[in-house]
Design a protein around this motif. Sequence first.
Motif, PDB file in Angstrom:
ATOM      1  N   SER A  87       0.949  -1.299   0.094  1.00  0.00           N
ATOM      2  CA  SER A  87       0.212   0.122  -0.113  1.00  0.00           C
ATOM      3  C   SER A  87       1.282   1.563   0.431  1.00  0.00           C
ATOM      4  N   ASN A  88       0.392   2.048  -0.136  1.00  0.00           N
ATOM      5  CA  ASN A  88       0.773   3.758   0.071  1.00  0.00           C
ATOM      6  C   ASN A  88       1.387   4.144   1.031  1.00  0.00           C
ATOM      7  N   ALA A  89       0.518   3.171   2.479  1.00  0.00           N
ATOM      8  CA  ALA A  89       0.885   3.370   3.353  1.00  0.00           C
ATOM      9  C   ALA A  89       2.250   2.776   3.932  1.00  0.00           C
ATOM     10  N   ALA A  90       2.730   1.946   3.498  1.00  0.00           N
ATOM     11  CA  ALA A  90       3.910   1.384   3.093  1.00  0.00           C
ATOM     12  C   ALA A  90       4.724   1.501   2.842  1.00  0.00           C
ATOM     13  N   ALA A  91       4.898   2.273   1.327  1.00  0.00           N
ATOM     14  CA  ALA A  91       5.682   2.765   0.900  1.00  0.00           C
ATOM     15  C   ALA A  91       6.564   3.594   1.423  1.00  0.00           C
ATOM     16  N   ALA A  92       5.482   4.882   2.493  1.00  0.00           N
ATOM     17  CA  ALA A  92       5.401   5.676   2.822  1.00  0.00           C
ATOM     18  C   ALA A  92       6.689   5.514   3.819  1.00  0.00           C
ATOM     19  N   GLY A  93       6.179   4.340   4.666  1.00  0.00           N
ATOM     20  CA  GLY A  93       7.098   4.031   5.621  1.00  0.00           C
ATOM     21  C   GLY A  93       6.385   4.083   6.572  1.00  0.00           C
ATOM     22  N   PHE A  94       5.468   4.020   6.844  1.00  0.00           N
ATOM     23  CA  PHE A  94       4.714   3.652   8.597  1.00  0.00           C
ATOM     24  C   PHE A  94       4.708   2.107   8.878  1.00  0.00           C
ATOM     25  N   ARG A  95       4.442   1.675  10.145  1.00  0.00           N
ATOM     26  CA  ARG A  95       5.096   0.566  11.258  1.00  0.00           C
ATOM     27  C   ARG A  95       4.396   0.054  12.146  1.00  0.00           C
ATOM     28  N   SER A  96       4.056  -0.945  12.032  1.00  0.00           N
ATOM     29  CA  SER A  96       3.170  -0.677  13.476  1.00  0.00           C
ATOM     30  C   SER A  96       3.631  -0.738  14.503  1.00  0.00           C
ATOM     31  N   GLY A  97       2.123  -0.343  15.606  1.00  0.00           N
ATOM     32  CA  GLY A  97       3.719   0.291  16.482  1.00  0.00           C
ATOM     33  C   GLY A  97       3.631   2.112  16.340  1.00  0.00           C
ATOM     34  N   ASP A  98       3.742   2.518  15.599  1.00  0.00           N
ATOM     35  CA  ASP A  98       3.981   4.064  15.319  1.00  0.00           C
ATOM     36  C   ASP A  98       2.819   4.820  16.403  1.00  0.00           C
ATOM     37  N   LEU A  99       3.037   5.858  16.810  1.00  0.00           N
ATOM     38  CA  LEU A  99       2.057   6.935  17.566  1.00  0.00           C
ATOM     39  C   LEU A  99       1.534   8.038  16.871  1.00  0.00           C
ATOM     40  N   VAL A 100       0.483   8.116  16.288  1.00  0.00           N
ATOM     41  CA  VAL A 100       0.040   9.581  15.006  1.00  0.00           C
ATOM     42  C   VAL A 100      -0.096  10.592  16.420  1.00  0.00           C
ATOM     43  N   VAL A 101       0.876  11.312  16.054  1.00  0.00           N
ATOM     44  CA  VAL A 101       0.217  12.893  16.562  1.00  0.00           C
ATOM     45  C   VAL A 101      -0.756  13.752  16.296  1.00  0.00           C
ATOM     46  N   SER A 102      -0.205  14.048  14.746  1.00  0.00           N
ATOM     47  CA  SER A 102      -0.819  14.716  13.979  1.00  0.00           C
ATOM     48  C   SER A 102      -0.914  14.757  12.393  1.00  0.00           C
ATOM     49  N   LEU A 103      -2.339  14.704  12.141  1.00  0.00           N
ATOM     50  CA  LEU A 103      -2.090  14.927  10.495  1.00  0.00           C
ATOM     51  C   LEU A 103      -2.888  16.378  10.189  1.00  0.00           C
ATOM     52  N   ASP A 104      -1.359  16.732   8.953  1.00  0.00           N
ATOM     53  CA  ASP A 104      -1.746  17.818   8.202  1.00  0.00           C
ATOM     54  C   ASP A 104      -1.654  18.871   9.744  1.00  0.00           C
ATOM     55  N   GLY A 105      -0.874  18.856  10.749  1.00  0.00           N
ATOM     56  CA  GLY A 105      -0.564  19.801  11.651  1.00  0.00           C
ATOM     57  C   GLY A 105      -1.776  19.812  11.865  1.00  0.00           C
ATOM     58  N   THR A 106      -2.526  19.709  12.291  1.00  0.00           N
ATOM     59  CA  THR A 106      -3.439  19.092  13.080  1.00  0.00           C
ATOM     60  C   THR A 106      -3.676  18.062  14.420  1.00  0.00           C
ATOM     61  N   LYS A 107      -3.551  17.726  15.548  1.00  0.00           N
ATOM     62  CA  LYS A 107      -2.970  17.227  16.272  1.00  0.00           C
ATOM     63  C   LYS A 107      -4.504  15.790  16.641  1.00  0.00           C
ATOM     64  N   VAL A 108      -4.330  14.780  16.875  1.00  0.00           N
ATOM     65  CA  VAL A 108      -5.176  13.876  16.983  1.00  0.00           C
ATOM     66  C   VAL A 108      -5.218  12.929  18.585  1.00  0.00           C
ATOM     67  N   SER A 109      -6.398  12.220  18.810  1.00  0.00           N
ATOM     68  CA  SER A 109      -5.859  11.611  19.774  1.00  0.00           C
ATOM     69  C   SER A 109      -7.503  10.046  19.709  1.00  0.00           C
ATOM     70  N   SER A 110      -7.454  10.402  18.389  1.00  0.00           N
ATOM     71  CA  SER A 110      -8.167   8.944  18.431  1.00  0.00           C
ATOM     72  C   SER A 110      -8.270   8.408  16.561  1.00  0.00           C
ATOM     73  N   ALA A 111      -8.792   7.039  16.506  1.00  0.00           N
ATOM     74  CA  ALA A 111      -8.953   6.571  14.658  1.00  0.00           C
ATOM     75  C   ALA A 111     -10.074   8.142  14.434  1.00  0.00           C
ATOM     76  N   ALA A 112     -11.378   8.041  15.407  1.00  0.00           N
ATOM     77  CA  ALA A 112     -11.933   8.818  15.199  1.00  0.00           C
ATOM     78  C   ALA A 112     -11.433   9.790  13.774  1.00  0.00           C
ATOM     79  N   GLU A 113     -11.016  10.995  15.266  1.00  0.00           N
ATOM     80  CA  GLU A 113     -10.748  12.094  14.206  1.00  0.00           C
ATOM     81  C   GLU A 113      -9.378  11.965  13.320  1.00  0.00           C
TER      82      GLU A 113
END
Length: 397
Positions: free
Chosen positions: A333-359
């Motif tokens: 997938s594009n996510a694999a190509a971008a370098g994402f790995r299982s266990g990564d803690l997602v802090v923000s998207l597009d400069g917006t902080k997130v704390s849940s999958a819904a966000e």
Amino acid sequence: MLGNDGDREDIKDGSCEGNQNKWGSAELPKNIRKRKWGRIIAVASICLVVSVSSLINSAGANFPGNDDGSSESASVEAVFLTGSLSETLSIPEIAEMAAPTVVEITTEVLVTGQRTPQYISEGAGSGVILTEDGYIVTNNHVIEGAQKISVRLVSGDEYEAELIGTDEQTDVAIIKIEASGLSPAALGDSSTLVVGNQVVAIGNPLGQLGGTVTDGIISALDRDITLDDQTMSLLQTNAAINPGNSGGGLFDGSGNLIGIVVAKSSGTDVEGLGFAIPINDVKSVMLELMEHGYVQGRIELGMTFLDIASNQEAMMYRVSQTGVYVLNVTSGSNAAAAGFRSGDLVVSLDGTKVSSAAEITSIIDSFEAGEDVEFTVIRISEERSLTLTLEESKPSD
């Protein structure tokens, strides 16, 4: 522990007994027809909507199965029965009006075990009729992987169904039977619901009790519940929900369909916790599935997420802090190509902080396929920036 109430289970005799013509008439019950003139006018309005819808469909107006090459979706009003009754009904009136719109669904899935030869596993669920000519909505998890899908109407008539399209994100699927003159449900407006509203659930609990009616109230709105790695905002009800109810209808006090039953909370000490997808959240999804077989423009992230909301959960998963973590990354997938790995803690998207999958889902919904989104993640105490090119989710052959 939350679980999909329509999970497949072997049915000893494969039958779905019960409700033989219990509510067989497609007409409004006599006690409703005799109500005051205001009701009669409202019923006439419904008939007018059905007539207009039939004319639109017979004219081949954009939907469904049009041959003019147009990709424009028809409006909800042109395809589904809407603008329905607003007068409060009794439970028996709601049951007699809505029960003919709910169907029993049984599935056959070919299973290959590690130590056993292939065998057929039978599953059961429910569905709700959307159009007079046989389009039915159910849950994706009810029919997922099925080689054969069978539908039984409240009249007792049985049909083999064709799978039209599915959407994993909303757990919605559309199937179709070759029938005419069916009783479609009237779609309500779930945005008007408030806690305490009366509701009625109709479905096929245990795969053998089709047409079962239970009543309750709206216990809560906008419950963020994670099912099969998908976080959904659901209606909560105390109406009794059991395995086999998945895909069935949740109706308001006027008999309008305001939710698709999707799950129950299970456990020895758990009672009265059922959940349904708000109908407003899936009206456009149902149209897309009926017209295209999938939801156009839906983003495929190529990874799933896990919400860790408490220190206890963090200890259980052996992570240092709460937040939303990458659970799985799809190979290729594009996510694999971008370098994402299982266990990564997602802090923000597009400069917006997130704390849940819904966000994360909410932010991604504002983007389109082909656009780049910058993720900030923490991996082994190190903050990293990863750029993901969003791709459109299309069904595989």
